[in-house]
Scaffold this active site. Structure first.
Site, PDB file in Angstrom:
ATOM      1  N   HIS A 234     -36.589  88.240 120.954  1.00  0.00           N
ATOM      2  CA  HIS A 234     -36.113  88.200 122.332  1.00  0.00           C
ATOM      3  C   HIS A 234     -34.649  87.781 122.436  1.00  0.00           C
ATOM      4  CE1 HIS A 234     -36.177  88.134 126.593  1.00  0.00           C
ATOM      5  NE2 HIS A 234     -35.910  86.846 126.660  1.00  0.00           N
ATOM      6  N   CYS A 235     -34.081  87.207 121.379  1.00  0.00           N
ATOM      7  CA  CYS A 235     -32.748  86.605 121.521  1.00  0.00           C
ATOM      8  C   CYS A 235     -31.629  87.381 120.834  1.00  0.00           C
ATOM      9  CB  CYS A 235     -32.757  85.174 120.972  1.00  0.00           C
ATOM     10  SG  CYS A 235     -33.735  84.057 121.989  1.00  0.00           S
ATOM     11  N   ILE A 236     -31.766  87.625 119.538  1.00  0.00           N
ATOM     12  CA  ILE A 236     -30.629  88.115 118.747  1.00  0.00           C
ATOM     13  C   ILE A 236     -30.083  89.451 119.262  1.00  0.00           C
ATOM     14  CG2 ILE A 236     -29.766  88.524 116.408  1.00  0.00           C
ATOM     15  CD1 ILE A 236     -30.793  85.701 116.784  1.00  0.00           C
TER      16      ILE A 236
ATOM     17  N   ILE B 230     -30.237  90.640 122.265  1.00  0.00           N
ATOM     18  CA  ILE B 230     -29.959  90.605 123.696  1.00  0.00           C
ATOM     19  C   ILE B 230     -28.806  89.675 124.042  1.00  0.00           C
ATOM     20  CG2 ILE B 230     -30.956  89.745 125.879  1.00  0.00           C
ATOM     21  CD1 ILE B 230     -33.599  90.993 125.009  1.00  0.00           C
ATOM     22  N   ASP B 231     -28.746  88.520 123.403  1.00  0.00           N
ATOM     23  CA  ASP B 231     -27.794  87.475 123.795  1.00  0.00           C
ATOM     24  C   ASP B 231     -26.334  87.920 123.807  1.00  0.00           C
ATOM     25  OD1 ASP B 231     -30.103  86.112 123.888  1.00  0.00           O
ATOM     26  OD2 ASP B 231     -29.524  84.484 122.562  1.00  0.00           O
TER      27      ASP B 231
END
Length: 437
Positions: A273-275, A277-278
């Site tokens: 969910h993070c890498i 998108i961030d």
């Protein structure tokens, strides 16, 4: 003036406070279990009635969280509901909801905004609201602050606002929720004090910072650091491959340097969910300040091109065997976003599958952690995991190794596959039917 704050601190420290967790997914569930384990009354909120029913029955929907641990939390006082009016019962409201990108690769804060709007009518003095979802610097001030104060409550005196980014790493046995240091930023000094009291009981080490913006930017730096370095090795992989050099051998050798080097490994793209998108959260917000984050955006472009690179390697391998991708039977090994978990969020394997399907291949997958292809917001496959046997493996024109789960029998697969496109560097020794991607 300080009475409300002091009472809330006392409730949090004495563990008599009720903790509300909004979003019972990969972040919210472990946090809820941790607070229940410590003796807090915990209410889990979610919009998915099936998930709520399962959790109340002591059933986990996340592979690395056992049914026993959910049942133990229930016995200790965890209760889940879809009734957001019950947020009034909670002294702390912790938001652990998704923050994806929309189709224009811009931040989609609808889950944060909708969840906040759903509990705003029930806010009261003596509550703390903490956002854990990854987002751009300024979200807490710009989106949450006006909402939580809309009823006249004063932040820092009657109600308290905190940003504390999640740092879950699903499937990593080396860390538990309580052993991962927790960054906490408050809207005011009083908010920070409440935030430290909220998390200080559950987490071994608290890292206070001066504002919610600093906490928001900290989370982005952590993940953009990883995204940029993976982009670097993905680009070097392409160069090394063209030169006939094994990038994994290079990284292993470089990793022996005891200072100044951290090993990052290439793959078929970025997942979780993070890498992936961030970086887009920061680049989008930076444009408001007239800045163009070229370095970060370039790494994003490289990483997003990886599924097509892997499929290109497959096309070339099939071509050399006088086959077209159109009509070929292709097995994708591993569809979770990383090894040994069932987490499908932003998995590059799914992009690989869609590229294969769109180019006429017959696609199947095998993943011991994902028995049936799940419902996803943007992807749809009516498939179940294929059992791996010498016969089933041999029956495919090609196997794409997308996620390197430990449960796969790699020697059996190598012995029987017609051709393997290895995007994870599992096969280090050269073999006629193994193509590095």
């Amino acid at each position: 003036m300080h009475q409300i704050k002091n009472e809330l601190v006392q409730q949090l420290v004495s563990r008599t406070a009720t903790i509300g967790i909004l979003g019972m997914g990969y972040v919210g569930q472990p946090l809820a279990l941790r607070y229940a384990e410590l003796g807090y009354k915990v209410i889990g909120f979610d919009i998915d009635q099936d998930k709520v029913n399962a959790l109340n029955a002591g059933k986990s929907n996340i592979e690395h969280i056992s049914d026993e641990s959910v049942a133990a939390a229930n016995a200790a006082g965890l209760e889940c509901t879809i009734d957001f009016s019950r947020t009034a019962e909670a002294d702390a409201l912790i938001l652990c909801v998704p923050t994806p990108l929309n189709k224009y690769r811009e931040p989609d804060l609808s889950f944060v905004v909708d969840t906040t709007d759903s509990f705003v009518p029930y806010l009261r003095a003596g509550q703390v609201v903490s956002l854990e979802s990854t987002t751009y610097p300024g979200t807490t001030d710009e989106e949450l602050l006006p909402r939580v104060t809309s009823g006249g409550l004063k932040v820092g005196e009657e109600i308290f606002l905190v940003y504390s980014p999640e740092r879950e790493d699903p499937g990593n046995a080396n860390f538990a929720t309580n052993t991962i240091p927790k960054v906490v930023g408050g809207h005011t000094p009083a908010c920070l004090e409440i935030g430290k009291a909220l998390y200080g009981q559950a987490i071994d080490q608290i890292v206070p910072v001066s504002s919610t913006k600093v906490a928001e930017m900290t989370k982005l730096l952590e993940n953009i650091h990883r995204a940029v370095n993976i982009g670097l090795v993905n680009e070097m992989k392409i160069v090394a491959d063209r030169m006939g050099i094994d990038i994994f051998e290079v990284i292993d050798a470089a990793a022996t340097k005891p200072f100044g080097f951290t090993a990052y490994y290439p793959g078929p793209g970025l997942g979780g969910h993070c890498i992936p998108i961030d970086p887009f959260y920061l680049t989008w917000k930076a444009r408001e300040y007239g800045l163009h984050t070229r370095f970060i955006e370039l790494s994003g472009e490289i990483n997003r091109a990886m599924p097509e690179y892997v499929v290109g390697k497959l096309v070339k391998a099939l071509n050399e065997r006088r086959k077209a991708l159109h009509g070929s039977k292709v097995l994708v090994l591993g569809i979770a976003y990383k090894k040994n978990v069932d987490d499908m969020r932003e998995s590059p394997s799914v992009e690989v599958m869609e590229l294969l399907r769109d180019n006429g291949a017959e696609v199947a997958y095998s993943d011991p952690h994902v028995p049936v292809f799940p419902k996803m917001r943007e992807h749809k496959f009516d498939l179940a995991s294929v059992a791996l046997t010498p016969e089933s493996v041999a029956g495919f024109d090609a196997v794409v190794l997308a996620t390197d789960h430990a449960k796969f029998d790699y020697e059996m697969i190598r012995a029987h596959a017609q051709v393997i496109i290895d995007s994870r560097g599992v096969y280090r020794t050269a073999a006629e039917n193994v193509v590095k991607a």
